[in-house]
Design a protein around this motif. Structure first.
Motif, short mmCIF file in Angstrom:
data_model
loop_
_atom_site.label_atom_id
_atom_site.label_comp_id
_atom_site.label_asym_id
_atom_site.label_seq_id
_atom_site.Cartn_x
_atom_site.Cartn_y
_atom_site.Cartn_z
N THR A 9 0.77 -1.15 -0.01
CA THR A 9 -0.01 0.26 -0.12
C THR A 9 0.88 1.28 0.06
O THR A 9 1.90 1.29 0.80
CB THR A 9 -1.02 -0.06 1.26
N ASP A 10 0.53 2.18 -1.13
CA ASP A 10 1.49 3.11 -1.09
C ASP A 10 0.55 4.23 -1.89
O ASP A 10 -0.39 4.11 -2.32
CB ASP A 10 2.71 3.15 -1.70
N HIS A 11 1.13 5.75 -1.87
CA HIS A 11 0.85 6.52 -2.71
C HIS A 11 1.49 6.43 -4.13
O HIS A 11 2.71 6.81 -4.18
CB HIS A 11 0.81 8.02 -2.27
N THR A 64 -1.69 10.82 -8.64
CA THR A 64 -1.34 10.05 -7.70
C THR A 64 -2.37 9.10 -7.17
O THR A 64 -3.42 9.88 -6.81
CB THR A 64 -0.65 10.84 -6.44
N GLN A 123 -3.57 6.76 -4.08
CA GLN A 123 -3.61 5.72 -2.99
C GLN A 123 -4.16 4.43 -3.11
O GLN A 123 -5.26 4.47 -3.22
CB GLN A 123 -3.91 6.46 -1.61
#
Length: 447
Positions: free
Chosen positions: A260-262, A314, A316
């Motif tokens: 999980t990240d941006h 971006t 998420q």
């Protein structure tokens, strides 16, 4: 509510003609009605008919009643352009029935898809004979592949023994025949690699080097298949991907571990493959993890991609990566939020040595990977010896770029350093986005 810029909307156009046509439709008189809610925008466009057009802002996802086979169509692009230019011209209110019904149907399809995945996993776990049946199927396929690979290796040895000098335009038929037999042996990935090698025959002054390099990769693949039992699990997964072994996406999404990240969208590219198959590659960079990812999708004409991606936005999200010695390809497990390109901070810059080290490590771990994401910070765009190239660090990178895109980017750069993001194939860099010195988006190619 997600915001959009004119540039980010035009980047979604399937081709330059669609972008031009959409710009011709952003006149108030073309849209008798425009509406918006927290989740969608909609309108009716007056053309040869009155077309009902809507955009689900969470994607964005487009839907239009026009007969166009392009996605998104010019009406969907024009509607989102109107929203990007001036949201106040959209009347806030309840969704019309034709909008709410489509959104509900889309949500229902997604829910059924998730339920089907869960049911399939439960049935597989409950069937005691499933594992035995699957094992027999795998063994049978490997047996066919081994026979096809034995023939391929003998054929490769013959080509080297005879020398490339004996090849002629008529040689294509022989190469196509070997590729067809590899397909019959259930190794379509190897067949595709051989066809790529055949396409280089007698093409340009460097064709012997190009052909030998591709044949060398096939020879390496033959050796790896013969000694696959000695490879670790991740290396075997890379080998199956090279062969063209189908992978159950449900099992990938069912993994316990997800990243999980941006994720910033470094670039998006669509290409037409065999049998009119459309391939879309989305390159991502994790702003916190620093991990790179490739979201690869395919559709046939008349179908639409489930998710739209805008360059430099971006997202998420949680990604599930395919097993690999150098994980790169991934599936989107869940999207939490999206930030448009003009609000997103650029990914942190890394020096050339670090970028090349990442590519080298990925190639060493998985020699079958043919494309690699590359971010070239503080690079000078130029034209030299009748070719566009990028001076970055101590290297001059030849670019795979159409002339009109090259001249446009050269003018926009104005001699100043750029951050160019794209995909590297080992010989050329294909630029997908370019940022100015202050990190703002100045260019991306139109399909």
């Amino acid at each position: 509510m997600q915001l959009f810029s004119t540039e980010s909307v035009l980047a979604l156009a399937p081709d330059a003609a669609s972008a031009k046509a959409a710009n011709g439709l952003i006149k108030p008189g073309k849209w008798p009605s425009l509406g918006a809610s927290e989740v969608a925008i909609w309108g009716e466009c007056q053309g040869s008919g009155l077309y009902q057009t809507q955009v689900d802002l969470s994607g964005p996802s487009f839907h239009c009643s026009c007969p166009s086979r392009k996605f998104p169509c010019k009406h969907g692009l024009a509607l989102l352009l109107l929203w990007a230019k001036d949201p106040t011209q959209f009347q806030q209110g309840q969704l019309p029935k034709w909008v709410s019904e489509h959104l509900a149907a889309r949500q229902e399809r997604q829910q059924k898809k998730e339920e089907k995945q869960q049911q399939k996993a439960a049935e597989k776990a409950a069937d005691p004979k499933a594992a035995e049946t699957a094992l027999k199927s795998v063994q049978k396929r490997w047996s066919r592949i081994d026979k096809g690979v034995a023939e391929l290796q003998q054929w490769l040895s013959d080509q080297v023994a005879q020398g490339l000098g004996h090849l002629s335009p008529d040689s294509h038929d022989d190469w196509d025949g070997v590729a067809a037999r590899l397909v019959d042996a259930q190794a379509p990935g190897l067949a595709q690699r051989l066809r790529y090698a055949g396409a280089e025959l007698l093409q340009g002054p460097q064709w012997p080097e190009n052909v030998l390099r591709r044949l060398g990769v096939l020879q390496l693949a033959c050796h790896a298949i013969q000694r696959r039992a000695a490879l670790d699990e991740n290396a075997q997964a890379d080998l199956r991907a090279l062969i063209g072994w189908p992978i159950d996406k449900d099992s990938i999404l069912g993994q316990a571990h997800k990243v999980t990240d941006h994720w910033q969208v470094l670039g998006v590219i669509q290409e037409e493959r065999e049998r009119n198959l459309i391939e879309r590659r989305v390159w991502l960079h994790g702003l916190h993890t620093g991990q790179r990812a490739l979201v690869l999708d395919h559709i046939f004409p008349g179908r639409v991609f489930e998710q739209s991606w805008m360059a430099l936005s971006t997202v998420q999200a949680s990604l599930a990566f395919y097993p690999s010695a150098a994980p790169l390809r991934a599936l989107v497990a869940e999207i939490q939020a999206i930030s448009p390109a003009h609000l997103a901070a650029p990914a942190p810059a890394s020096p050339p040595a670090q970028e090349w080290l990442q590519v080298a490590q990925r190639v060493a771990a998985n020699p079958w990977g043919s494309l690699h994401p590359l971010r070239c910070h503080e690079a000078l765009f130029m034209r030299q010896n009748e070719q566009f190239c990028l001076h970055w660090g101590d290297r001059l990178l030849p670019l795979q770029l159409r002339d009109n895109d090259g001249w446009a980017l050269l003018a926009l750069a104005g001699g100043h350093p750029l951050t160019v993001q794209g995909e590297w194939d080992g010989n050329h860099l294909r630029p997908l986005t370019a940022l100015g010195s202050e990190g703002h988006w100045i260019w991306s190619p139109v399909a």
